[in-house]
Design a protein around this motif. Structure first.
Motif, PDB file in Angstrom:
ATOM      1  N   PRO A   1       0.835  -1.206   0.000  1.00  0.00           N
ATOM      2  CA  PRO A   1       0.000   0.000   0.000  1.00  0.00           C
ATOM      3  C   PRO A   1       0.871   1.259   0.000  1.00  0.00           C
ATOM      4  N   GLY A   2       0.409   2.282  -0.693  1.00  0.00           N
ATOM      5  CA  GLY A   2       1.137   3.545  -0.740  1.00  0.00           C
ATOM      6  C   GLY A   2       0.645   4.492   0.336  1.00  0.00           C
ATOM      7  N   HIS A   3       1.453   5.474   0.655  1.00  0.00           N
ATOM      8  CA  HIS A   3       1.050   6.538   1.581  1.00  0.00           C
ATOM      9  C   HIS A   3       1.687   7.840   1.103  1.00  0.00           C
ATOM     10  N   PHE A   4       1.176   8.956   1.591  1.00  0.00           N
ATOM     11  CA  PHE A   4       1.648  10.263   1.173  1.00  0.00           C
ATOM     12  C   PHE A   4       2.521  10.892   2.242  1.00  0.00           C
ATOM     13  N   CYS A   5       3.609  11.519   1.810  1.00  0.00           N
ATOM     14  CA  CYS A   5       4.413  12.342   2.718  1.00  0.00           C
ATOM     15  C   CYS A   5       3.775  13.736   2.753  1.00  0.00           C
ATOM     16  N   ASP A   6       4.359  14.664   3.498  1.00  0.00           N
ATOM     17  CA  ASP A   6       3.801  16.016   3.608  1.00  0.00           C
ATOM     18  C   ASP A   6       3.765  16.724   2.247  1.00  0.00           C
ATOM     19  N   GLN A   7       4.816  16.559   1.434  1.00  0.00           N
ATOM     20  CA  GLN A   7       4.858  17.211   0.137  1.00  0.00           C
ATOM     21  C   GLN A   7       3.827  16.596  -0.810  1.00  0.00           C
ATOM     22  N   CYS A   8       3.668  15.286  -0.789  1.00  0.00           N
ATOM     23  CA  CYS A   8       2.661  14.635  -1.633  1.00  0.00           C
ATOM     24  C   CYS A   8       1.259  15.053  -1.204  1.00  0.00           C
ATOM     25  N   GLN A   9       1.046  15.168   0.097  1.00  0.00           N
ATOM     26  CA  GLN A   9      -0.256  15.566   0.606  1.00  0.00           C
ATOM     27  C   GLN A   9      -0.598  16.988   0.154  1.00  0.00           C
ATOM     28  N   GLY A  10       0.402  17.841   0.050  1.00  0.00           N
ATOM     29  CA  GLY A  10       0.194  19.193  -0.465  1.00  0.00           C
ATOM     30  C   GLY A  10      -0.294  19.175  -1.906  1.00  0.00           C
ATOM     31  N   ILE A  13      -1.961  16.674  -3.326  1.00  0.00           N
ATOM     32  CA  ILE A  13      -3.327  16.145  -3.302  1.00  0.00           C
ATOM     33  C   ILE A  13      -4.308  17.223  -2.850  1.00  0.00           C
ATOM     34  N   ASP A  14      -3.927  18.005  -1.849  1.00  0.00           N
ATOM     35  CA  ASP A  14      -4.795  19.080  -1.374  1.00  0.00           C
ATOM     36  C   ASP A  14      -5.024  20.124  -2.471  1.00  0.00           C
ATOM     37  N   ALA A  15      -3.989  20.402  -3.281  1.00  0.00           N
ATOM     38  CA  ALA A  15      -4.108  21.399  -4.347  1.00  0.00           C
ATOM     39  C   ALA A  15      -4.993  20.898  -5.488  1.00  0.00           C
ATOM     40  N   THR A  16      -5.039  19.585  -5.709  1.00  0.00           N
ATOM     41  CA  THR A  16      -5.834  19.027  -6.807  1.00  0.00           C
ATOM     42  C   THR A  16      -7.109  18.357  -6.304  1.00  0.00           C
ATOM     43  N   LYS A  17      -7.493  18.652  -5.080  1.00  0.00           N
ATOM     44  CA  LYS A  17      -8.643  17.998  -4.470  1.00  0.00           C
ATOM     45  C   LYS A  17      -9.935  18.213  -5.267  1.00  0.00           C
ATOM     46  N   ASP A  18     -10.063  19.361  -5.938  1.00  0.00           N
ATOM     47  CA  ASP A  18     -11.283  19.657  -6.683  1.00  0.00           C
ATOM     48  C   ASP A  18     -11.465  18.722  -7.880  1.00  0.00           C
ATOM     49  N   GLN A  19     -10.371  18.284  -8.479  1.00  0.00           N
ATOM     50  CA  GLN A  19     -10.472  17.442  -9.669  1.00  0.00           C
ATOM     51  C   GLN A  19     -10.505  15.948  -9.348  1.00  0.00           C
ATOM     52  N   LEU A  20     -10.166  15.554  -8.126  1.00  0.00           N
ATOM     53  CA  LEU A  20     -10.063  14.132  -7.791  1.00  0.00           C
ATOM     54  C   LEU A  20     -11.140  13.708  -6.798  1.00  0.00           C
ATOM     55  N   SER A  21     -11.702  12.530  -7.022  1.00  0.00           N
ATOM     56  CA  SER A  21     -12.627  11.954  -6.046  1.00  0.00           C
ATOM     57  C   SER A  21     -11.810  11.156  -5.024  1.00  0.00           C
TER      58      SER A  21
END
Length: 103
Positions: free
Chosen positions: A37-46, A48-56
């Motif tokens: 399983p994958g997980h996000f670091c702080d930079q990856c989470q940033g 994801i937060d920036a593209t949250k509108d386009q992703l479910s």
């Protein structure tokens, strides 16, 4: 409930079973690493937060498992706040920190 009616506690996971306890191990085969399983670091989470509108949520989970470079059965704990600040704190900051810790 009485002790006779209480459910039995779940058995502790065996140390040989995956997920028995948190540890880091080396996974050398690419096909075996892809199953982790994958997980996000702080930079990856940033990102994801920036593209949250386009992703479910399903897209985020798929992206996390398929594309993440951070894969582990147990994600490592984060670094504590201020861990990488290598300089000494000046006296004014120290007094402020001490006053905040008092509460």
């Amino acid at each position: 409930p009485t002790p006779a009616e209480a459910p039995a506690p779940a058995p502790a996971p065996s140390m040989r079973e995956p997920g028995g306890f948190a540890y880091q191990s080396v996974v050398r085969k690419k096909c075996e690493r892809a199953k982790m399983p994958g997980h996000f670091c702080d930079q990856c989470q940033g990102f994801i937060d920036a593209t949250k509108d386009q992703l479910s949520d399903a897209d985020v989970k798929k992206l996390q498992d398929e594309c993440s470079r951070h894969k582990a059965y147990h994600p490592p704990p984060g670094t504590p706040e201020g861990f990488w600040e290598l300089s000494f704190m000046d006296s004014q900051e120290k007094r402020k920190q001490d006053s905040l810790d008092a509460f």
